[in-house]
Design a protein around this motif. Structure first.
Motif, PDB file in Angstrom:
ATOM      1  N   PHE A  20       0.816  -1.206   0.000  1.00 50.01           N
ATOM      2  CA  PHE A  20       0.000   0.000   0.000  1.00 50.01           C
ATOM      3  C   PHE A  20       0.854   1.261   0.000  1.00 50.01           C
ATOM      4  O   PHE A  20       0.583   2.214   0.714  1.00 50.01           O
ATOM      5  CB  PHE A  20      -0.928   0.015   1.224  1.00 50.01           C
ATOM      6  N   LYS A  21       1.901   1.277  -0.793  1.00 52.81           N
ATOM      7  CA  LYS A  21       2.733   2.471  -0.915  1.00 52.81           C
ATOM      8  C   LYS A  21       3.252   2.562  -2.334  1.00 52.81           C
ATOM      9  O   LYS A  21       3.859   1.608  -2.837  1.00 52.81           O
ATOM     10  CB  LYS A  21       3.900   2.434   0.078  1.00 52.81           C
ATOM     11  N   ARG A  22       3.039   3.701  -2.974  1.00 52.39           N
ATOM     12  CA  ARG A  22       3.418   3.854  -4.369  1.00 52.39           C
ATOM     13  C   ARG A  22       4.923   4.035  -4.531  1.00 52.39           C
ATOM     14  O   ARG A  22       5.530   3.515  -5.459  1.00 52.39           O
ATOM     15  CB  ARG A  22       2.678   5.045  -4.994  1.00 52.39           C
ATOM     16  N   GLN A  23       5.568   4.786  -3.603  1.00 53.28           N
ATOM     17  CA  GLN A  23       6.992   5.043  -3.729  1.00 53.28           C
ATOM     18  C   GLN A  23       7.797   3.790  -3.366  1.00 53.28           C
ATOM     19  O   GLN A  23       7.403   3.006  -2.507  1.00 53.28           O
ATOM     20  CB  GLN A  23       7.419   6.203  -2.818  1.00 53.28           C
ATOM     21  N   LEU A  24       8.938   3.652  -4.025  1.00 52.14           N
ATOM     22  CA  LEU A  24       9.824   2.532  -3.721  1.00 52.14           C
ATOM     23  C   LEU A  24      10.322   2.658  -2.285  1.00 52.14           C
ATOM     24  O   LEU A  24      10.711   3.724  -1.838  1.00 52.14           O
ATOM     25  CB  LEU A  24      11.015   2.517  -4.678  1.00 52.14           C
ATOM     26  N   SER A  25      10.295   1.542  -1.556  1.00 55.80           N
ATOM     27  CA  SER A  25      10.764   1.523  -0.173  1.00 55.80           C
ATOM     28  C   SER A  25      11.416   0.175   0.092  1.00 55.80           C
ATOM     29  O   SER A  25      11.376  -0.732  -0.741  1.00 55.80           O
ATOM     30  CB  SER A  25       9.592   1.728   0.799  1.00 55.80           C
ATOM     31  N   GLY A  26      12.017   0.055   1.281  1.00 55.61           N
ATOM     32  CA  GLY A  26      12.604  -1.223   1.643  1.00 55.61           C
ATOM     33  C   GLY A  26      11.575  -2.334   1.701  1.00 55.61           C
ATOM     34  O   GLY A  26      11.852  -3.473   1.312  1.00 55.61           O
ATOM     35  N   VAL A  27      10.377  -1.999   2.168  1.00 56.45           N
ATOM     36  CA  VAL A  27       9.302  -3.004   2.228  1.00 56.45           C
ATOM     37  C   VAL A  27       8.943  -3.466   0.824  1.00 56.45           C
ATOM     38  O   VAL A  27       8.794  -4.660   0.558  1.00 56.45           O
ATOM     39  CB  VAL A  27       8.069  -2.421   2.947  1.00 56.45           C
ATOM     40  N   THR A  28       8.797  -2.515  -0.084  1.00 51.76           N
ATOM     41  CA  THR A  28       8.474  -2.866  -1.468  1.00 51.76           C
ATOM     42  C   THR A  28       9.551  -3.759  -2.065  1.00 51.76           C
ATOM     43  O   THR A  28       9.255  -4.772  -2.722  1.00 51.76           O
ATOM     44  CB  THR A  28       8.323  -1.598  -2.323  1.00 51.76           C
ATOM     45  N   SER A  29      10.804  -3.401  -1.839  1.00 50.28           N
ATOM     46  CA  SER A  29      11.917  -4.200  -2.356  1.00 50.28           C
ATOM     47  C   SER A  29      11.879  -5.616  -1.815  1.00 50.28           C
ATOM     48  O   SER A  29      12.141  -6.582  -2.537  1.00 50.28           O
ATOM     49  CB  SER A  29      13.241  -3.527  -1.993  1.00 50.28           C
ATOM     50  N   THR A  30      11.540  -5.757  -0.525  1.00 49.12           N
ATOM     51  CA  THR A  30      11.432  -7.091   0.079  1.00 49.12           C
ATOM     52  C   THR A  30      10.379  -7.924  -0.631  1.00 49.12           C
ATOM     53  O   THR A  30      10.606  -9.094  -0.970  1.00 49.12           O
ATOM     54  CB  THR A  30      11.086  -6.954   1.568  1.00 49.12           C
ATOM     55  N   ILE A  31       9.214  -7.331  -0.862  1.00 51.33           N
ATOM     56  CA  ILE A  31       8.130  -8.046  -1.538  1.00 51.33           C
ATOM     57  C   ILE A  31       8.571  -8.489  -2.932  1.00 51.33           C
ATOM     58  O   ILE A  31       8.370  -9.636  -3.333  1.00 51.33           O
ATOM     59  CB  ILE A  31       6.877  -7.148  -1.622  1.00 51.33           C
ATOM     60  N   VAL A  32       9.173  -7.572  -3.674  1.00 51.81           N
ATOM     61  CA  VAL A  32       9.590  -7.861  -5.047  1.00 51.81           C
ATOM     62  C   VAL A  32      10.587  -9.013  -5.098  1.00 51.81           C
ATOM     63  O   VAL A  32      10.526  -9.872  -5.990  1.00 51.81           O
ATOM     64  CB  VAL A  32      10.191  -6.587  -5.691  1.00 51.81           C
ATOM     65  N   GLN A  33      11.502  -9.061  -4.145  1.00 49.85           N
ATOM     66  CA  GLN A  33      12.528 -10.095  -4.160  1.00 49.85           C
ATOM     67  C   GLN A  33      12.013 -11.441  -3.661  1.00 49.85           C
ATOM     68  O   GLN A  33      12.437 -12.491  -4.154  1.00 49.85           O
ATOM     69  CB  GLN A  33      13.715  -9.660  -3.299  1.00 49.85           C
ATOM     70  N   LEU A  34      11.114 -11.421  -2.669  1.00 48.75           N
ATOM     71  CA  LEU A  34      10.710 -12.669  -2.032  1.00 48.75           C
ATOM     72  C   LEU A  34       9.665 -13.456  -2.821  1.00 48.75           C
ATOM     73  O   LEU A  34       9.702 -14.694  -2.855  1.00 48.75           O
ATOM     74  CB  LEU A  34      10.167 -12.390  -0.629  1.00 48.75           C
ATOM     75  N   ILE A  35       8.725 -12.769  -3.449  1.00 47.17           N
ATOM     76  CA  ILE A  35       7.609 -13.479  -4.070  1.00 47.17           C
ATOM     77  C   ILE A  35       8.061 -14.506  -5.111  1.00 47.17           C
ATOM     78  O   ILE A  35       7.588 -15.650  -5.100  1.00 47.17           O
ATOM     79  CB  ILE A  35       6.584 -12.478  -4.650  1.00 47.17           C
ATOM     80  N   ARG A  47      26.641 -16.227   3.036  1.00 47.51           N
ATOM     81  CA  ARG A  47      26.153 -17.356   2.236  1.00 47.51           C
ATOM     82  C   ARG A  47      25.540 -18.447   3.116  1.00 47.51           C
ATOM     83  O   ARG A  47      24.601 -19.128   2.691  1.00 47.51           O
ATOM     84  CB  ARG A  47      27.289 -17.924   1.389  1.00 47.51           C
ATOM     85  N   GLU A  48      26.049 -18.600   4.329  1.00 50.35           N
ATOM     86  CA  GLU A  48      25.497 -19.617   5.223  1.00 50.35           C
ATOM     87  C   GLU A  48      24.245 -19.145   5.944  1.00 50.35           C
ATOM     88  O   GLU A  48      23.266 -19.891   6.052  1.00 50.35           O
ATOM     89  CB  GLU A  48      26.545 -20.027   6.260  1.00 50.35           C
ATOM     90  N   HIS A  49      24.248 -17.913   6.427  1.00 51.20           N
ATOM     91  CA  HIS A  49      23.185 -17.469   7.327  1.00 51.20           C
ATOM     92  C   HIS A  49      22.175 -16.497   6.722  1.00 51.20           C
ATOM     93  O   HIS A  49      21.062 -16.378   7.245  1.00 51.20           O
ATOM     94  CB  HIS A  49      23.810 -16.804   8.559  1.00 51.20           C
ATOM     95  N   PHE A  50      22.521 -15.799   5.633  1.00 54.65           N
ATOM     96  CA  PHE A  50      21.654 -14.734   5.152  1.00 54.65           C
ATOM     97  C   PHE A  50      21.311 -14.790   3.661  1.00 54.65           C
ATOM     98  O   PHE A  50      21.060 -13.734   3.064  1.00 54.65           O
ATOM     99  CB  PHE A  50      22.284 -13.373   5.468  1.00 54.65           C
ATOM    100  N   PRO A  51      21.280 -15.956   3.040  1.00 46.16           N
ATOM    101  CA  PRO A  51      20.815 -15.951   1.644  1.00 46.16           C
ATOM    102  C   PRO A  51      19.327 -15.628   1.596  1.00 46.16           C
ATOM    103  O   PRO A  51      18.571 -15.991   2.512  1.00 46.16           O
ATOM    104  CB  PRO A  51      21.100 -17.382   1.179  1.00 46.16           C
ATOM    105  N   LEU A  52      18.903 -14.946   0.555  1.00 46.33           N
ATOM    106  CA  LEU A  52      17.494 -14.578   0.416  1.00 46.33           C
ATOM    107  C   LEU A  52      16.595 -15.802   0.427  1.00 46.33           C
ATOM    108  O   LEU A  52      15.464 -15.761   0.927  1.00 46.33           O
ATOM    109  CB  LEU A  52      17.317 -13.787  -0.889  1.00 46.33           C
ATOM    110  N   GLU A  53      17.107 -16.914  -0.105  1.00 44.41           N
ATOM    111  CA  GLU A  53      16.312 -18.148  -0.143  1.00 44.41           C
ATOM    112  C   GLU A  53      15.944 -18.634   1.263  1.00 44.41           C
ATOM    113  O   GLU A  53      14.874 -19.191   1.478  1.00 44.41           O
ATOM    114  CB  GLU A  53      17.081 -19.247  -0.885  1.00 44.41           C
ATOM    115  N   LYS A  54      16.844 -18.397   2.223  1.00 41.91           N
ATOM    116  CA  LYS A  54      16.574 -18.813   3.602  1.00 41.91           C
ATOM    117  C   LYS A  54      15.447 -17.988   4.199  1.00 41.91           C
ATOM    118  O   LYS A  54      14.579 -18.510   4.911  1.00 41.91           O
ATOM    119  CB  LYS A  54      17.845 -18.674   4.440  1.00 41.91           C
ATOM    120  N   GLU A  55      15.434 -16.684   3.912  1.00 41.14           N
ATOM    121  CA  GLU A  55      14.340 -15.832   4.379  1.00 41.14           C
ATOM    122  C   GLU A  55      13.013 -16.279   3.787  1.00 41.14           C
ATOM    123  O   GLU A  55      12.004 -16.392   4.492  1.00 41.14           O
ATOM    124  CB  GLU A  55      14.617 -14.376   4.005  1.00 41.14           C
TER     125      GLU A  55
END
Length: 360
Positions: free
Chosen positions: A15-30, A328-336
């Motif tokens: 629910f935010k038109r401007q690019l934000s960290g939350v938006t970036s998270t959604i784009v990467q995770l889905i 690479r062990e603890h913080f890959p996006l795939e793990k999130e």
């Protein structure tokens, strides 16, 4: 990419038109969550065309249950998204279960606390943000895309390709403003660089109009110190990833932060990190192995932590290598993505309105 509502098991509203960290998270995770077999789509403005989504006109179809589940999950990351979820579930009686991700590191306001208590599951992006929650929750820290952020691979990734002076680069990236501690970085560079002539300092990021005088003051101090050719403001660069790869040391001097991904991006690029303890920085870095952590706002401590690496570039290289392995062990996006999907499965399995989580 329009989705059939019957196939959508999880809605990730934006629910935010401007690019934000939350938006970036959604784009990467889905996309990663869909690879795990989850029927997930988003709703809202400011999202890429290729992302699975549905339009506002399809909202009434949320009264229908998805094909494979008894209910859907509405995953909110902002207060207004929680409000929408509560209205749809509790007033409109849509078959929804509500999940909220909290990144805030402060005491929540009463209305926010009320909304959070209405959730079926709560995710905290760090142990620190979880400490401000008064409900059961699961800590799922953000990850980094290790395919996009990676160590140097070509000559273009080497600092020499930048054409800037010196053998080694130290960088501070992000918005230029007091909150981000840009001034603390500049002060440290003015004090240190005369003793370490092989190092060049790089600052990248946008400066909004309200912070332009702050930037101009920093530039004036740099010029007065005679270091205008060694402490450089590059503004917004076309590709920040290559600049991470060109650094030997990255500094994240924020006075306060929500989560803060830049240390992970640096470590994924095989770069050592000195950071404040703002945001989740202290939970990312292994002091003495991948970098150093200092108290937020402590300019003297920041300066001394940086000095150690400027005096010993080989140590920066060792800690950069360790940081790469750590990320690479603890913080890959795939793990999130997998950890969030596991929370969804808990909610799907719980059936009722009992809040699920691993901590309280």
């Amino acid at each position: 990419m329009s989705e059939r509502i019957s196939d959508v098991e999880v809605v990730a509203p934006n629910f935010k038109r401007q690019l934000s960290g939350v938006t970036s998270t959604i784009v990467q995770l889905i996309p990663l969550q869909r690879q795990l077999g989850l029927g997930i789509a988003t709703l809202g403005p400011g999202l890429p065309d290729g992302l699975p989504k549905f339009g506002w006109s399809s909202l009434p179809q949320l009264w229908q249950r998805p094909k494979r589940r008894a209910h859907r999950i509405w995953h909110a990351r902002r207060n207004n998204e929680m409000v929408a979820g509560v209205i749809m579930r509790d007033l409109l009686r849509m078959p929804l279960r509500l999940v909220f991700t909290s990144a805030a590191q402060r005491n929540h306001k009463p209305f926010t606390k009320w909304l959070i208590r209405r959730m079926d599951a709560v995710i905290a992006t760090s142990a620190r943000s979880g400490s401000y929650l008064e409900v059961p929750h699961t800590v799922v820290m953000h990850g980094v895309d290790t395919k996009r952020f990676h160590p140097p691979q070509t000559a273009e990734d080497e600092f020499t390709a930048s054409g800037l002076p010196g053998r080694y680069a130290i960088g501070c990236f992000g918005r230029v403003r007091h909150q981000k501690g840009t001034d603390l970085f500049v002060e440290a560079m003015i004090a240190l660089l005369p003793d370490y002539p092989e190092w060049t300092a790089i600052i990248t990021g946008r400066t909004t109009a309200e912070h332009k005088s702050f930037e101009n003051d920093l530039k004036a101090r740099i010029a007065e110190a005679g270091l205008a050719d060694r402490i450089l403001f590059l503004g917004e660069v076309p590709d920040i990833k290559v600049w991470y790869r060109r650094l030997s040391l990255y500094v994240a001097p924020s006075r306060n932060e929500g989560f803060g991904l830049t240390p992970l991006e640096a470590m994924a690029s095989r770069t050592a990190v000195v950071a404040s303890d703002a945001g989740a920085y202290a939970e990312m870095i292994e002091p003495g192995r991948t970098g150093a952590v200092v108290t937020a706002g402590d300019g003297a401590a920041l300066q001394e932590a940086i000095r150690r690496y400027l005096a010993d570039p080989d140590l920066a290289a060792i800690h950069g290598k360790n940081g790469l392995a750590h990320v690479r062990e603890h913080f890959p996006l795939e793990k999130e993505a997998a950890a969030i999907t596991a929370v969804y499965e808990q909610v799907f399995a719980s059936g009722g309105r009992t809040m699920v989580g691993n901590a309280s």
